[in-house]
Design a protein around this motif. Structure first.
Motif, PDB file in Angstrom:
ATOM      1  N   ASN A 177     -25.523 -23.747  53.799  1.00 40.83           N
ATOM      2  CA  ASN A 177     -26.083 -23.331  55.091  1.00 40.83           C
ATOM      3  C   ASN A 177     -25.363 -23.971  56.266  1.00 40.83           C
ATOM      4  O   ASN A 177     -25.279 -23.392  57.349  1.00 40.83           O
ATOM      5  CB  ASN A 177     -27.576 -23.676  55.114  1.00 40.83           C
ATOM      6  CG  ASN A 177     -28.198 -23.514  56.478  1.00 40.83           C
ATOM      7  OD1 ASN A 177     -28.244 -24.487  57.241  1.00 40.83           O
ATOM      8  ND2 ASN A 177     -28.683 -22.320  56.777  1.00 40.83           N
ATOM      9  N   ARG A 178     -24.800 -25.148  56.083  1.00 36.24           N
ATOM     10  CA  ARG A 178     -24.121 -25.854  57.171  1.00 36.24           C
ATOM     11  C   ARG A 178     -22.724 -25.310  57.446  1.00 36.24           C
ATOM     12  O   ARG A 178     -22.068 -25.758  58.389  1.00 36.24           O
ATOM     13  CB  ARG A 178     -24.042 -27.352  56.863  1.00 36.24           C
ATOM     14  CG  ARG A 178     -25.391 -28.053  56.746  1.00 36.24           C
ATOM     15  CD  ARG A 178     -26.093 -28.193  58.085  1.00 36.24           C
ATOM     16  NE  ARG A 178     -26.740 -26.959  58.517  1.00 36.24           N
ATOM     17  CZ  ARG A 178     -27.180 -26.711  59.748  1.00 36.24           C
ATOM     18  NH1 ARG A 178     -26.998 -27.615  60.688  1.00 36.24           N
ATOM     19  NH2 ARG A 178     -27.777 -25.575  60.041  1.00 36.24           N
ATOM     20  N   LEU A 179     -22.273 -24.353  56.658  1.00 42.19           N
ATOM     21  CA  LEU A 179     -20.978 -23.726  56.919  1.00 42.19           C
ATOM     22  C   LEU A 179     -21.064 -22.644  57.989  1.00 42.19           C
ATOM     23  O   LEU A 179     -20.087 -22.372  58.682  1.00 42.19           O
ATOM     24  CB  LEU A 179     -20.431 -23.083  55.637  1.00 42.19           C
ATOM     25  CG  LEU A 179     -20.025 -24.004  54.489  1.00 42.19           C
ATOM     26  CD1 LEU A 179     -19.749 -23.184  53.235  1.00 42.19           C
ATOM     27  CD2 LEU A 179     -18.802 -24.847  54.868  1.00 42.19           C
ATOM     28  N   ILE A 180     -22.207 -22.011  58.126  1.00 47.08           N
ATOM     29  CA  ILE A 180     -22.308 -20.775  58.886  1.00 47.08           C
ATOM     30  C   ILE A 180     -23.034 -21.018  60.209  1.00 47.08           C
ATOM     31  O   ILE A 180     -23.393 -22.141  60.547  1.00 47.08           O
ATOM     32  CB  ILE A 180     -23.004 -19.688  58.023  1.00 47.08           C
ATOM     33  CG1 ILE A 180     -22.842 -18.291  58.620  1.00 47.08           C
ATOM     34  CG2 ILE A 180     -24.474 -20.066  57.803  1.00 47.08           C
ATOM     35  CD1 ILE A 180     -21.430 -17.813  58.751  1.00 47.08           C
ATOM     36  N   GLY A 181     -23.271 -19.973  60.972  1.00 43.39           N
ATOM     37  CA  GLY A 181     -23.956 -20.065  62.251  1.00 43.39           C
ATOM     38  C   GLY A 181     -22.992 -20.283  63.406  1.00 43.39           C
ATOM     39  O   GLY A 181     -21.784 -20.431  63.234  1.00 43.39           O
ATOM     40  N   ASP A 182     -23.542 -20.304  64.610  1.00 40.09           N
ATOM     41  CA  ASP A 182     -22.721 -20.409  65.822  1.00 40.09           C
ATOM     42  C   ASP A 182     -21.829 -21.637  65.834  1.00 40.09           C
ATOM     43  O   ASP A 182     -20.712 -21.597  66.348  1.00 40.09           O
ATOM     44  CB  ASP A 182     -23.611 -20.439  67.060  1.00 40.09           C
ATOM     45  CG  ASP A 182     -24.117 -19.063  67.454  1.00 40.09           C
ATOM     46  OD1 ASP A 182     -23.817 -18.089  66.735  1.00 40.09           O
ATOM     47  OD2 ASP A 182     -24.824 -18.963  68.481  1.00 40.09           O
TER      48      ASP A 182
ATOM     49  N   ASN B 224     -28.219 -19.190  63.419  1.00 39.68           N
ATOM     50  CA  ASN B 224     -28.114 -20.275  62.447  1.00 39.68           C
ATOM     51  C   ASN B 224     -27.506 -19.861  61.117  1.00 39.68           C
ATOM     52  O   ASN B 224     -26.856 -20.675  60.448  1.00 39.68           O
ATOM     53  CB  ASN B 224     -29.500 -20.880  62.189  1.00 39.68           C
ATOM     54  CG  ASN B 224     -30.065 -21.563  63.412  1.00 39.68           C
ATOM     55  OD1 ASN B 224     -29.348 -22.256  64.129  1.00 39.68           O
ATOM     56  ND2 ASN B 224     -31.348 -21.358  63.667  1.00 39.68           N
ATOM     57  N   THR B 225     -27.730 -18.608  60.704  1.00 35.10           N
ATOM     58  CA  THR B 225     -27.263 -18.184  59.388  1.00 35.10           C
ATOM     59  C   THR B 225     -26.325 -16.983  59.431  1.00 35.10           C
ATOM     60  O   THR B 225     -25.834 -16.561  58.399  1.00 35.10           O
ATOM     61  CB  THR B 225     -28.452 -17.829  58.476  1.00 35.10           C
ATOM     62  OG1 THR B 225     -29.136 -16.682  59.013  1.00 35.10           O
ATOM     63  CG2 THR B 225     -29.427 -18.983  58.365  1.00 35.10           C
ATOM     64  N   ASP B 226     -26.084 -16.433  60.600  1.00 43.86           N
ATOM     65  CA  ASP B 226     -25.236 -15.240  60.712  1.00 43.86           C
ATOM     66  C   ASP B 226     -23.949 -15.590  61.447  1.00 43.86           C
ATOM     67  O   ASP B 226     -23.713 -16.753  61.796  1.00 43.86           O
ATOM     68  CB  ASP B 226     -25.989 -14.120  61.431  1.00 43.86           C
ATOM     69  CG  ASP B 226     -25.611 -12.730  60.908  1.00 43.86           C
ATOM     70  OD1 ASP B 226     -24.425 -12.515  60.586  1.00 43.86           O
ATOM     71  OD2 ASP B 226     -26.496 -11.865  60.838  1.00 43.86           O
ATOM     72  N   SER B 227     -23.120 -14.593  61.687  1.00 39.67           N
ATOM     73  CA  SER B 227     -21.860 -14.812  62.402  1.00 39.67           C
ATOM     74  C   SER B 227     -21.744 -13.843  63.576  1.00 39.67           C
ATOM     75  O   SER B 227     -22.380 -12.786  63.600  1.00 39.67           O
ATOM     76  CB  SER B 227     -20.666 -14.627  61.466  1.00 39.67           C
ATOM     77  OG  SER B 227     -20.331 -13.248  61.321  1.00 39.67           O
ATOM     78  N   LYS B 228     -20.901 -14.223  64.527  1.00 45.76           N
ATOM     79  CA  LYS B 228     -20.570 -13.349  65.657  1.00 45.76           C
ATOM     80  C   LYS B 228     -19.182 -12.732  65.483  1.00 45.76           C
ATOM     81  O   LYS B 228     -18.590 -12.241  66.447  1.00 45.76           O
ATOM     82  CB  LYS B 228     -20.669 -14.118  66.967  1.00 45.76           C
ATOM     83  CG  LYS B 228     -22.109 -14.447  67.375  1.00 45.76           C
ATOM     84  CD  LYS B 228     -22.175 -15.055  68.763  1.00 45.76           C
ATOM     85  CE  LYS B 228     -23.616 -15.153  69.254  1.00 45.76           C
ATOM     86  NZ  LYS B 228     -24.410 -16.112  68.510  1.00 45.76           N
ATOM     87  N   LEU B 229     -18.686 -12.763  64.257  1.00 50.69           N
ATOM     88  CA  LEU B 229     -17.397 -12.143  63.970  1.00 50.69           C
ATOM     89  C   LEU B 229     -17.520 -10.637  64.189  1.00 50.69           C
ATOM     90  O   LEU B 229     -18.445  -9.999  63.699  1.00 50.69           O
ATOM     91  CB  LEU B 229     -16.980 -12.438  62.531  1.00 50.69           C
ATOM     92  CG  LEU B 229     -16.844 -13.930  62.185  1.00 50.69           C
ATOM     93  CD1 LEU B 229     -16.651 -14.113  60.685  1.00 50.69           C
ATOM     94  CD2 LEU B 229     -15.689 -14.550  62.954  1.00 50.69           C
TER      95      LEU B 229
END
Length: 597
Positions: free
Chosen positions: A52-57, A307-312
């Motif tokens: 979980n600490r890999l992802i998010g803003d 927290n868990t998604d991306s803005k890619l």
């Protein structure tokens, strides 16, 4: 003080450690380590919480992926430099007050803390020591994943901040909450050894198919160990001397990289190269098109939140006008203008990597100006987008490790430890090149067979293969080429602006009309742009007519190309100023801003 540690479970399978005195009661929302690590399911949840600490803003969902690794000779952040915003990070001059600098740093260390707890308590659990054979196998696997994740967090910290505090035990078990910065070589050596252990604990992909490429498997761990070994054996800005140096034993680490990559390559049923370059990146957007498993490890994005998604695809990637049928997306990163011409015009990677066109308000494609081409491996149109949604998250994954990187790391390491590249090294490089041209490299594009030229070929190939993936800047640093490549790019930019040297035939303008966006393969999409004079592979490599041709006389039909570098705006000249000053600044500060922690 006598303490008993508990895990607090929260939504999204994240855990937060909290320490209570023994006399405190255990609430229903908390689970003691004895409970957590004596359950396969709860241990899995604890390990997932590290991921979980890999992802998010503040992770690879945005800032680490699209800001920290930007500004080399491939892409830069759009807009002008500002010390306190995102451009401060990507243009080598973030202020200490820049929150985009602090928040990712804190998130990486929170990942390390979660990993440390698992690394301590899994081996102490009854399931690990006295469980059934099947239970012990699973618990060992979880331990290997925790070791691999901690290594990834430390690698990211070191390549951006240099020497950082070293903590291999949970803060609850440390004597000091404020350890000093540790020598990066020592930290590297620990995590390289940890990854050796992890690879012995975690099986190959085919033995745990439920993991897909979203969790570490043996191949991905070995590839990460190779990557970190090359960083350890490469150049780095040394705290003691303030100079870029590599250690005298660097070949030891190239040998580690060679060995790890060789074993991965020897198992093609686990990972191989995807024959279609574009499909690797479409796979990241949800539709799986990578049966070869070139994507060895990707950071999974989900949940539609910060927290868990991306803005890619929203922040970066192909640019979509907000009034189009696709809604707003892309444009936060733009190509250094010379990057387009680094590609052979027949190289299919060019049109996947660089957004030659954008989607306008009419939902049509139109060619960009030369100074405003976006990155393009991430595209809103490849997602299950909703035009009417204002969401900035599209569940697009980040490619952490690809098999093509294994091939090129193998070739590089082979060349470094031998007097000249072996046949296997040449074959590995050729495999990547062949895919770039649809299966076979055109005649006349030969691979060098001597040490120096082969290294130069690797440097060039990695530029073309990994554009926009946050790889290039760190490659240049470990090779100690960042200054010379910036100087080279500055010279090329000056030639491109003047239309001299290799850029003599680059047109000042192009005559164009909007055309249908067909969502076809990228090379076909670029080839079908409405350009007077033929396809892009013709028009963008020859001078344009001096007067607008019939049917292209409206101002909307005349698009500045080379001319955009001097008259349409000053972004390129500002980037030139960055390149002019970068070498003096990076003598003190190569990775980002080497703050004391």
């Amino acid at each position: 003080m006598n303490k008993n540690c508990f895990f607090s479970f929260s939504y999204g399978s994240s855990i937060l450690p909290s320490c209570k005195k023994v006399l405190d009661y255990d609430s229903e929302s908390n689970s003691s380590t004895t409970v957590v690590f004596n359950s396969i399911n709860s241990t899995n949840t604890a390990v997932v919480a590290i991921y979980n600490r890999l992802i998010g803003d503040n992770g690879y969902g945005s800032r680490i992926s699209t800001l920290f690794g930007v500004s080399a000779d491939d892409f830069r952040t759009s807009g002008s430099y500002g010390a306190d915003d995102r451009r401060g990070l990507s243009m080598y001059g973030a202020s200490p007050n820049n929150t985009d600098l602090f928040n990712p740093f804190a998130q990486l260390y929170s990942g390390i803390e979660r990993a440390n707890l698992c690394i301590k308590f899994i081996p102490e659990s009854q399931l690990y020591t006295n469980g059934t054979a099947a239970e012990q196998t699973i618990m060992r696997r979880y331990l290997g994943e925790a070791l691999a994740l901690r290594a990834q967090f430390y690698y990211e910290l070191i390549r951006n901040w240099g020497d950082v505090p070293q903590r291999f035990k949970s803060a609850a078990y440390e004597d000091s909450l404020y350890p000093p910065n540790a020598n990066r070589d020592e930290t590297y050596d620990v995590i390289i050894e940890d990854l050796k252990t992890a690879a012995e604990l975690v099986p190959w992909r085919t033995e745990i198919p439920e993991y897909g490429s979203y969790r570490f498997t043996k191949g991905a761990i070995k590839a990460l160990r190779a990557r970190i070994a090359l960083a350890r054996g490469g150049y780095s800005l040394r705290t003691e001397t303030k100079l870029m140096e590599r250690r005298s034993d660097y070949l030891k680490y190239y040998q580690i990289a060679f060995d790890e990559c060789q074993e991965i390559i020897a198992n093609p049923t686990q990972h191989d190269i995807n024959p279609v370059f574009e499909n690797v990146f479409k796979t990241l957007h949800g539709t799986r098109m990578d049966s070869q498993h070139e994507l060895m490890f990707e950071v999974a994005a989900f949940g539609g939140n910060s927290n868990t998604d991306s803005k890619l695809g929203y922040y970066n990637g192909l640019r979509f006008n907000s009034s189009s049928d696709y809604g707003q997306g892309g444009g936060g990163m733009v190509a250094v203008p010379t990057y387009f011409y680094e590609f052979d015009k027949r190289d299919l990677r060019r049109d996947v990597t660089i957004g030659v066109f954008e989607i306008n308000a009419n939902s049509k494609k139109i060619i960009n100006t030369l100074n405003n081409m976006s990155d393009a491996k991430f595209r809103k149109s490849w997602t299950a987008f909703n035009k009417n949604s204002t969401s900035q998250t599209f569940a697009v994954n980040w490619p952490m490790i690809r098999f093509s990187d294994v091939l090129l790391m193998f070739a590089e390491a082979d060349n470094e430890i031998n007097p000249q590249p072996s046949a296997a090294a040449i074959a590995a490089l050729k495999k990547v090149q062949d895919r770039a041209y649809g299966g076979t490299t055109p005649a006349g594009l030969s691979i060098p067979t001597t040490k120096g030229p082969f290294f130069d070929a690797i440097v060039k190939e990695r530029l073309l293969e990994f554009g926009g993936e946050g790889v290039r800047k760190y490659d240049l640093i470990r090779w100690n080429l960042i200054n010379s490549k910036f100087q080279e790019t500055r010279t090329k930019l000056a030639d491109l602006i003047a239309g001299t040297g290799a850029y003599t035939n680059v047109p000042e303008v192009v005559y164009t009309k909007e055309s249908n966006y067909n969502l076809s393969p990228s090379s076909d999409e670029v080839a079908s742009m409405d350009l007077f004079g033929g396809t892009a592979n013709v028009v963008l490599y020859q001078p344009a007519p001096s007067t607008p041709p019939a049917g292209y006389t409206s101002s909307s039909n005349i698009k500045n190309w080379r001319k955009s570098l001097t008259t349409e705006n000053q972004l390129t000249s500002k980037f030139l100023l960055v390149l002019l000053s970068i070498s003096s600044r990076t003598r003190k500060n190569f990775s980002l801003i080497q703050i004391r922690c």
